[in-house]
Design a protein around this motif. Structure first.
Motif, PDB file in Angstrom:
ATOM      1  N   LYS A 104       0.537  -1.133   0.302  1.00  0.00           N
ATOM      2  CA  LYS A 104       0.485   0.380   0.077  1.00  0.00           C
ATOM      3  C   LYS A 104       1.081   1.128   0.521  1.00  0.00           C
ATOM      4  N   VAL A 105       0.093   2.112  -0.735  1.00  0.00           N
ATOM      5  CA  VAL A 105       1.648   2.827  -1.107  1.00  0.00           C
ATOM      6  C   VAL A 105       1.011   4.742   0.385  1.00  0.00           C
ATOM      7  N   PHE A 106       2.062   4.912   0.715  1.00  0.00           N
ATOM      8  CA  PHE A 106       1.701   5.945   1.663  1.00  0.00           C
ATOM      9  C   PHE A 106       2.311   7.137   1.519  1.00  0.00           C
ATOM     10  N   PRO A 107       1.252   8.271   1.629  1.00  0.00           N
ATOM     11  CA  PRO A 107       1.152   9.626   1.221  1.00  0.00           C
ATOM     12  C   PRO A 107       2.512  10.112   2.028  1.00  0.00           C
ATOM     13  N   ALA A 108       3.801   9.762   0.721  1.00  0.00           N
ATOM     14  CA  ALA A 108       5.096  10.138   1.406  1.00  0.00           C
ATOM     15  C   ALA A 108       5.779  11.129   1.051  1.00  0.00           C
ATOM     16  N   ARG A 109       5.512  12.225   0.463  1.00  0.00           N
ATOM     17  CA  ARG A 109       5.816  13.692  -0.134  1.00  0.00           C
ATOM     18  C   ARG A 109       5.192  14.418   0.833  1.00  0.00           C
ATOM     19  N   LEU A 110       6.005  14.944   2.021  1.00  0.00           N
ATOM     20  CA  LEU A 110       5.519  16.484   2.454  1.00  0.00           C
ATOM     21  C   LEU A 110       6.482  17.615   2.045  1.00  0.00           C
ATOM     22  N   MET A 111       5.833  18.881   2.322  1.00  0.00           N
ATOM     23  CA  MET A 111       6.970  19.541   2.530  1.00  0.00           C
ATOM     24  C   MET A 111       6.857  20.472   3.320  1.00  0.00           C
ATOM     25  N   GLY A 112       8.093  21.008   3.880  1.00  0.00           N
ATOM     26  CA  GLY A 112       8.922  21.692   4.791  1.00  0.00           C
ATOM     27  C   GLY A 112       9.086  22.879   4.607  1.00  0.00           C
ATOM     28  N   ASN A 113      10.136  23.483   5.997  1.00  0.00           N
ATOM     29  CA  ASN A 113      10.671  24.313   5.884  1.00  0.00           C
ATOM     30  C   ASN A 113      11.516  25.077   7.118  1.00  0.00           C
ATOM     31  N   LYS A 114      12.454  25.053   6.064  1.00  0.00           N
ATOM     32  CA  LYS A 114      13.464  25.093   6.886  1.00  0.00           C
ATOM     33  C   LYS A 114      13.839  26.059   7.843  1.00  0.00           C
ATOM     34  N   ILE A 166      11.123  23.232   1.575  1.00  0.00           N
ATOM     35  CA  ILE A 166      11.381  21.351   1.065  1.00  0.00           C
ATOM     36  C   ILE A 166      10.671  20.795   1.037  1.00  0.00           C
ATOM     37  N   GLU A 167      11.066  20.531  -0.057  1.00  0.00           N
ATOM     38  CA  GLU A 167      10.490  18.821   0.174  1.00  0.00           C
ATOM     39  C   GLU A 167      10.770  17.795   0.663  1.00  0.00           C
ATOM     40  N   VAL A 168      10.025  17.013   1.293  1.00  0.00           N
ATOM     41  CA  VAL A 168      11.315  15.531   1.537  1.00  0.00           C
ATOM     42  C   VAL A 168      10.092  14.240   1.258  1.00  0.00           C
ATOM     43  N   PHE A 169      10.845  13.548   0.875  1.00  0.00           N
ATOM     44  CA  PHE A 169      10.451  12.316   0.110  1.00  0.00           C
ATOM     45  C   PHE A 169      10.575  11.155   0.999  1.00  0.00           C
ATOM     46  N   LEU A 170       9.688  10.510   2.201  1.00  0.00           N
ATOM     47  CA  LEU A 170      10.076   9.567   2.980  1.00  0.00           C
ATOM     48  C   LEU A 170      10.180   8.341   2.102  1.00  0.00           C
ATOM     49  N   LEU A 171      11.143   7.756   1.821  1.00  0.00           N
ATOM     50  CA  LEU A 171      11.741   6.546   1.743  1.00  0.00           C
ATOM     51  C   LEU A 171      11.361   5.344   2.454  1.00  0.00           C
ATOM     52  N   ARG A 172      12.257   5.106   3.857  1.00  0.00           N
ATOM     53  CA  ARG A 172      11.824   4.611   4.241  1.00  0.00           C
ATOM     54  C   ARG A 172      11.961   4.046   6.128  1.00  0.00           C
ATOM     55  N   GLU A 202      -1.670  12.518   7.058  1.00  0.00           N
ATOM     56  CA  GLU A 202      -2.139  14.141   7.333  1.00  0.00           C
ATOM     57  C   GLU A 202      -1.340  15.522   6.526  1.00  0.00           C
ATOM     58  N   LEU A 203      -0.615  15.124   6.702  1.00  0.00           N
ATOM     59  CA  LEU A 203       0.302  15.980   6.382  1.00  0.00           C
ATOM     60  C   LEU A 203       0.514  15.224   5.036  1.00  0.00           C
ATOM     61  N   GLY A 204       1.052  14.047   4.325  1.00  0.00           N
ATOM     62  CA  GLY A 204       1.751  13.665   3.017  1.00  0.00           C
ATOM     63  C   GLY A 204       1.025  14.435   1.927  1.00  0.00           C
ATOM     64  N   GLU A 205       1.476  14.029   0.618  1.00  0.00           N
ATOM     65  CA  GLU A 205       0.213  13.392  -0.330  1.00  0.00           C
ATOM     66  C   GLU A 205       1.181  12.835  -0.770  1.00  0.00           C
ATOM     67  N   THR A 206       0.092  12.388  -1.806  1.00  0.00           N
ATOM     68  CA  THR A 206       0.253  10.862  -2.312  1.00  0.00           C
ATOM     69  C   THR A 206       1.624  11.368  -3.993  1.00  0.00           C
ATOM     70  N   PRO A 207       2.851  10.104  -3.304  1.00  0.00           N
ATOM     71  CA  PRO A 207       3.904  10.303  -3.706  1.00  0.00           C
ATOM     72  C   PRO A 207       3.555  10.222  -5.333  1.00  0.00           C
ATOM     73  N   PRO A 266      -7.295  15.388  -5.391  1.00  0.00           N
ATOM     74  CA  PRO A 266      -8.262  14.425  -4.501  1.00  0.00           C
ATOM     75  C   PRO A 266      -8.564  13.053  -4.745  1.00  0.00           C
ATOM     76  N   GLU A 267      -8.168  12.562  -6.454  1.00  0.00           N
ATOM     77  CA  GLU A 267      -9.079  10.977  -6.506  1.00  0.00           C
ATOM     78  C   GLU A 267      -7.596  10.423  -6.809  1.00  0.00           C
ATOM     79  N   ASP A 268      -6.354  10.979  -6.726  1.00  0.00           N
ATOM     80  CA  ASP A 268      -5.479  10.717  -6.837  1.00  0.00           C
ATOM     81  C   ASP A 268      -5.048   9.651  -5.375  1.00  0.00           C
ATOM     82  N   ALA A 269      -5.433   9.542  -4.141  1.00  0.00           N
ATOM     83  CA  ALA A 269      -5.187   9.000  -3.376  1.00  0.00           C
ATOM     84  C   ALA A 269      -5.919   7.475  -3.633  1.00  0.00           C
ATOM     85  N   GLU A 270      -6.754   7.559  -4.025  1.00  0.00           N
ATOM     86  CA  GLU A 270      -7.391   6.272  -4.819  1.00  0.00           C
ATOM     87  C   GLU A 270      -7.492   5.483  -5.871  1.00  0.00           C
ATOM     88  N   ARG A 271      -6.967   6.205  -6.995  1.00  0.00           N
ATOM     89  CA  ARG A 271      -6.376   5.311  -7.702  1.00  0.00           C
ATOM     90  C   ARG A 271      -5.428   5.686  -8.212  1.00  0.00           C
TER      91      ARG A 271
END
Length: 349
Positions: free
Chosen positions: A62-72, A79-85, A150-155, A166-171
C-alpha cells in the motif's frame, strides 16, 4: 545485451498523467510469445484468457503519502521531503530524499506545520539527495503516523507535472492494497476493478498475495552501458506460505501462473526452490532481471508500458524476448497506447 538495446522513441504525449476513467477500461495489448501475435483489447477482456485453477500473483503493498513539504528553520526556505524508509520506529528515524538538497545539512531542522507539532532534525547525509531525519513529535507512534498521513501527499511520479488531485489518493492505489510501505504503486494492479476481480473469482481463478514494498530504486535510471554493472536497491519482500502453496499447486497442475506486475515477478524470482517451485520468504531482494534470463515460476505476466532504457522494460524483454518486446512497443507507440504509471496494460502469454 547493453542499455542502448532498450532505447526507443517515446512521444511525450503518450506519458499518461491521469488514469483511465474506469480502472478496467484501460487498453490491453495481448502479446503471444509462441506465435508473435499481438491483439488489441480492453483490460476487462483479461478474463477470456484465464480458466479455473489458474493463479494470479498480486502485490498487496500500500502506498503511503510519502511527500511532505517543510520549511527550513531560520530561513523558511521550502524543502520537499520524500519519505523512503522507516529505519527505527522507536526513535522515528527515516531515510528520505530532500529537494533542494544543497540547502540541507546535518543539524538543520525542518518544520512541517504551522503549530510546529511535527519537526525533523537532519542527523546524517546518505547520498547527494539522501538524508536521515529524526522526527520530533510529542505523541504516540500511532499519532505520529497519523500526522504523517495528514500532512503528506500521494507521491505521484515526477513525470506527472500537474498538482496532486483528491482522486489520486484512491486511484494511485490498487483496490487490494493492504500493507503500507510503498512509495510507488504496483501499477499493473491499478487496472483491476472490484467487478473484474469478482468475475475472475467466479470463474475459479485464484489469487496469491505477496508484499514487495516498492522504493524509488525500481525507477532508478541505468547509467551504465554494461548491464552487469547496474545495482538495484534492496526492497522488502514477504511471500506467505499460503501463497507459495497456491502457486506450487498451479505449477504441478500445469495451469497458468500469472505475475501481476514487475514487482510480483521480482519477488517470486527471488525465492525459487531447487526444483522450480516457490518458497515462502521474508527478507530483502535486489534482484535485477534482464536478458538472458530463465524464469522459474510464472508463465505469463501483466505489466504496464515502461519508459526507454528502464530496468522494467529490460525485465519484460527477458520474459517476452527482446525482438518481440520491441515490436510490441513500436506497435504501442503507433497505436497511441498510454505509457508509465497511469498508462495502459500488456498481457504477455
Amino acid at each position: 545485451m547493453k542499455t542502448s538495446d532498450f532505447d526507443f522513441t517515446l512521444p511525450e504525449e503518450l506519458l499518461a498523467d491521469r488514469p483511465s476513467e474506469n480502472r478496467d477500461e484501460a487498453r490491453l495489448m495481448v502479446v503471444h510469445r509462441d506465435t508473435g501475435e499481438i491483439e488489441h483489447r480492453q483490460f476487462k477482456d483479461l478474463i477470456e484468457y484465464f480458466d479455473e485453477g489458474d493463479v494470479m500473483i498480486r502485490n498487496n503493498t500500500k502506498v503511503f503519502p510519502a511527500r511532505l513539504m517543510g520549511n527550513k528553520e531560520k530561513t523558511g526556505a521550502q524543502i520537499e521531503v520524500f519519505l523512503l524508509r522507516e529505519l527505527d520506529a522507536e526513535t522515528r528515524l527515516w531515510d528520505v530524499l530532500v529537494d533542494p538538497a544543497r540547502k540541507i545539512r546535518i543539524g538543520n531542522k525542518l518544520f512541517f506545520d504551522n503549530d510546529d507539532t511535527l519537526v525533523a532534525e537532519v542527523v546524517d547525509n546518505t547520498t547527494s539527495r539522501g538524508r536521515t531525519l529524526r522526527f520530533l513529535f510529542d505523541g504516540s507512534y500511532e499519532e505520529f503516523r497519523a500526522k504523517l498521513k495528514e500532512l503528506g501527499e500521494t507521491p505521484l511520479p515526477k513525470y506527472i507535472l500537474r498538482d496532486v488531485e483528491p482522486e489520486d489518493a484512491e486511484r494511485y492505489q490498487t483496490i487490494y492494497a493492504k500493507h503500507e510501505g510503498a512509495v510507488a504503486a504496483p501499477t499493473a494492479g491499478l487496472h483491476f476493478s472490484k467487478h473484474l476481480l469478482k468475475r475472475l473469482e467466479i470463474k475459479g481463478v485464484d489469487f496469491a498475495e505477496l508484499t514487495l514494498h516498492i522504493g524509488l530504486g525500481t525507477f532508478q535510471a541505468v547509467e551504465v552501458e554494461d548491464l552487469s554493472k547496474h545495482k538495484m536497491e534492496s526492497e522488502q519482500v514477504i511471500i506467505p506460505q499460503e501463497s507459495a502453496d497456491l502457486v506450487n499447486r498451479a505449477i504441478d497442475e500445469k495451469k497458468k501462473v500469472c505475475a501481476i506486475g514487475t514487482t510480483s515477478m521480482r519477488s517470486i524470482e527471488s525465492s525459487v526452490s531447487a526444483d522450480g517451485h516457490l518458497n515462502a520468504f521474508d527478507g530483502w531482494t535486489n534482484k535485477f532481471i534482464h536478458p538472458p534470463y530463465d524464469f522459474s515460476i510464472a508463465n505469463c505476466m501483466i505489466t504496464n508500458f515502461h519508459t526507454p532504457k528502464s530496468t522494467l522494460i529490460m525485465m519484460i524483454s527477458a520474459f517476452a524476448g527482446h525482438d518481440l518486446t520491441m515490436k510490441a512497443y513500436n506497435e504501442a507507440v503507433k497505436e497511441g497506447y498510454k505509457f508509465y504509471s497511469y498508462g495502459d496494460a500488456m498481457l504477455i502469454l
